[in-house]
Write a protein that holds these residues in place. Structure first.
Motif, PDB file in Angstrom:
ATOM      1  N   MET A   1      39.050  38.692  41.509  1.00  0.00           N
ATOM      2  CA  MET A   1      39.539  37.517  40.814  1.00  0.00           C
ATOM      3  C   MET A   1      39.025  36.377  41.655  1.00  0.00           C
ATOM      4  SD  MET A   1      43.754  35.970  41.136  1.00  0.00           S
ATOM      5  CE  MET A   1      43.512  34.512  42.526  1.00  0.00           C
ATOM      6  N   ARG A   2      37.952  35.381  40.508  1.00  0.00           N
ATOM      7  CA  ARG A   2      37.386  34.828  41.436  1.00  0.00           C
ATOM      8  C   ARG A   2      37.784  33.190  41.591  1.00  0.00           C
ATOM      9  NH1 ARG A   2      31.938  33.014  41.776  1.00  0.00           N
ATOM     10  NH2 ARG A   2      31.350  30.574  40.798  1.00  0.00           N
ATOM     11  N   THR A   3      38.115  32.541  42.443  1.00  0.00           N
ATOM     12  CA  THR A   3      38.675  31.997  42.961  1.00  0.00           C
ATOM     13  C   THR A   3      37.764  30.193  42.769  1.00  0.00           C
ATOM     14  OG1 THR A   3      39.600  32.802  44.650  1.00  0.00           O
ATOM     15  CG2 THR A   3      39.936  30.211  44.790  1.00  0.00           C
ATOM     16  N   THR A   4      38.471  28.903  41.932  1.00  0.00           N
ATOM     17  CA  THR A   4      37.849  27.869  41.822  1.00  0.00           C
ATOM     18  C   THR A   4      37.509  27.720  43.059  1.00  0.00           C
ATOM     19  OG1 THR A   4      37.197  28.126  39.724  1.00  0.00           O
ATOM     20  CG2 THR A   4      36.911  25.577  40.493  1.00  0.00           C
ATOM     21  N   TRP A   5      37.101  27.160  44.187  1.00  0.00           N
ATOM     22  CA  TRP A   5      37.326  26.139  45.554  1.00  0.00           C
ATOM     23  C   TRP A   5      37.518  24.941  45.139  1.00  0.00           C
ATOM     24  CZ3 TRP A   5      39.661  29.164  48.172  1.00  0.00           C
ATOM     25  CH2 TRP A   5      39.237  30.110  48.199  1.00  0.00           C
ATOM     26  N   ILE A   6      38.327  23.818  45.603  1.00  0.00           N
ATOM     27  CA  ILE A   6      38.513  22.620  44.356  1.00  0.00           C
ATOM     28  C   ILE A   6      38.056  21.472  47.083  1.00  0.00           C
ATOM     29  CG2 ILE A   6      39.762  20.685  45.390  1.00  0.00           C
ATOM     30  CD1 ILE A   6      42.273  23.069  44.083  1.00  0.00           C
ATOM     31  N   THR A   7      37.231  21.222  46.874  1.00  0.00           N
ATOM     32  CA  THR A   7      36.707  20.486  47.770  1.00  0.00           C
ATOM     33  C   THR A   7      36.863  19.187  48.160  1.00  0.00           C
ATOM     34  OG1 THR A   7      34.166  20.081  47.135  1.00  0.00           O
ATOM     35  CG2 THR A   7      34.973  22.284  48.770  1.00  0.00           C
ATOM     36  N   ARG A   8      37.466  18.785  48.817  1.00  0.00           N
ATOM     37  CA  ARG A   8      37.596  17.366  48.788  1.00  0.00           C
ATOM     38  C   ARG A   8      37.227  16.432  50.648  1.00  0.00           C
ATOM     39  NH1 ARG A   8      42.261  16.564  51.069  1.00  0.00           N
ATOM     40  NH2 ARG A   8      44.175  18.282  51.004  1.00  0.00           N
ATOM     41  N   ALA A   9      36.993  15.009  50.659  1.00  0.00           N
ATOM     42  CA  ALA A   9      37.419  15.284  51.965  1.00  0.00           C
ATOM     43  C   ALA A   9      38.685  15.444  53.155  1.00  0.00           C
ATOM     44  CB  ALA A   9      37.205  13.496  52.651  1.00  0.00           C
ATOM     45  N   GLU A  10      38.423  15.307  54.322  1.00  0.00           N
ATOM     46  CA  GLU A  10      39.328  15.696  54.901  1.00  0.00           C
ATOM     47  C   GLU A  10      41.113  14.467  54.601  1.00  0.00           C
ATOM     48  OE1 GLU A  10      39.701  17.304  59.183  1.00  0.00           O
ATOM     49  OE2 GLU A  10      40.404  14.631  59.751  1.00  0.00           O
ATOM     50  N   LEU A  51      34.540  18.556  55.335  1.00  0.00           N
ATOM     51  CA  LEU A  51      35.456  18.378  53.844  1.00  0.00           C
ATOM     52  C   LEU A  51      36.062  19.867  54.422  1.00  0.00           C
ATOM     53  CD1 LEU A  51      33.787  16.714  51.698  1.00  0.00           C
ATOM     54  CD2 LEU A  51      33.420  16.552  53.757  1.00  0.00           C
ATOM     55  N   VAL A  52      37.006  19.488  53.768  1.00  0.00           N
ATOM     56  CA  VAL A  52      37.761  21.099  53.314  1.00  0.00           C
ATOM     57  C   VAL A  52      37.583  21.707  51.515  1.00  0.00           C
ATOM     58  CG1 VAL A  52      40.005  20.345  54.545  1.00  0.00           C
ATOM     59  CG2 VAL A  52      40.022  19.630  52.065  1.00  0.00           C
ATOM     60  N   ALA A  53      38.162  23.076  52.040  1.00  0.00           N
ATOM     61  CA  ALA A  53      38.091  23.749  50.820  1.00  0.00           C
ATOM     62  C   ALA A  53      39.766  24.273  50.131  1.00  0.00           C
ATOM     63  CB  ALA A  53      37.313  24.468  50.303  1.00  0.00           C
ATOM     64  N   ALA A  54      40.122  24.187  49.052  1.00  0.00           N
ATOM     65  CA  ALA A  54      41.821  23.959  49.194  1.00  0.00           C
ATOM     66  C   ALA A  54      41.442  24.940  47.534  1.00  0.00           C
ATOM     67  CB  ALA A  54      42.829  23.361  48.950  1.00  0.00           C
ATOM     68  N   ASP A  55      42.495  26.741  48.190  1.00  0.00           N
ATOM     69  CA  ASP A  55      42.837  27.170  46.379  1.00  0.00           C
ATOM     70  C   ASP A  55      42.992  26.872  45.196  1.00  0.00           C
ATOM     71  OD1 ASP A  55      45.225  27.523  47.273  1.00  0.00           O
ATOM     72  OD2 ASP A  55      45.057  29.424  47.866  1.00  0.00           O
ATOM     73  N   GLU A  56      43.441  27.023  44.420  1.00  0.00           N
ATOM     74  CA  GLU A  56      43.961  26.495  42.977  1.00  0.00           C
ATOM     75  C   GLU A  56      44.975  25.435  43.067  1.00  0.00           C
ATOM     76  OE1 GLU A  56      44.207  30.625  42.871  1.00  0.00           O
ATOM     77  OE2 GLU A  56      42.652  29.307  43.035  1.00  0.00           O
ATOM     78  N   THR A  57      46.239  26.296  44.069  1.00  0.00           N
ATOM     79  CA  THR A  57      47.703  25.841  44.624  1.00  0.00           C
ATOM     80  C   THR A  57      47.564  24.501  45.397  1.00  0.00           C
ATOM     81  OG1 THR A  57      47.926  27.102  46.746  1.00  0.00           O
ATOM     82  CG2 THR A  57      47.970  27.963  44.105  1.00  0.00           C
ATOM     83  N   GLY A  58      46.542  24.318  46.608  1.00  0.00           N
ATOM     84  CA  GLY A  58      45.396  23.530  47.127  1.00  0.00           C
ATOM     85  C   GLY A  58      46.318  23.920  48.516  1.00  0.00           C
TER      86      GLY A  58
END
Length: 170
Positions: A1-10, A51-58
């Motif tokens: 399963m491929r995950t699309t990472w959500i990145t954003r500032a901490e 920066l953090v990387a989160a999965d699709e659930t956050g």
């Protein structure tokens, strides 16, 4: 399963999760403590460059940090530490966080980044051996482990000695 990472500032709310990521990713608390010390150092910390990387659930699984350093007198950034929860390593979360951090730095007008890390990993982001540009450290490290990157094609890397923020202890 491929995950699309959500990145954003901490955000402030992310601080405990960032610490947990670093504690899980490394064998000691040294890197987690370093992040906390850098966050408390106004000469090192730059808002928007943790920066953090989160999965699709956050759920936060990755972290990349850029802080102020200098190459002699030229302002630069240090990429360290970078961490991913062990169960999510090799999934692209770390790469996503690093790419987001480098993009954020470029968008802020930063020009240079150095990293002391694995020579097989960081070239994928454009890092090259720092010694080729006359960049050195005050401590002995394997030549191939110190790498540098310019964020602007028309801004060649300066030569000189990297001066890390005080919490690094070098």
């Amino acid at each position: 399963m491929r995950t699309t990472w959500i990145t954003r500032a901490e955000t402030r709310a992310d601080i405990p999760a960032v610490r947990e990521i670093n504690l899980a990713a490394f064998p000691t608390a040294e890197e987690a403590d370093l992040v906390d010390a850098l966050r408390a150092d106004p000469d090192a910390w730059i808002d928007g460059l943790s920066l953090v990387a989160a999965d699709e659930t956050g759920h936060l699984v990755g972290h990349a940090l850029l802080t102020r350093c200098h190459i002699d007198d030229a302002p630069a950034l240090c990429l360290a530490p970078c961490a991913v929860r062990p169960e999510r390593q090799n999934t692209g979360a770390g790469s996503a966080a690093i790419r987001a951090a480098l993009t954020a730095a470029k968008d802020m007008g930063e020009r240079y980044v150095v990293v002391l890390g694995h020579p097989a990993y960081y070239p994928r982001f454009g890092f090259t051996p720092a010694s080729a540009d006359g960049i050195t450290l005050t401590v002995d490290v394997p030549d191939e482990a110190l790498m540098a990157l310019t964020l602007e094609a028309d801004a060649p890397l300066p030569s000189g000695t990297v001066h890390y923020a005080a919490p690094f202890g070098i």
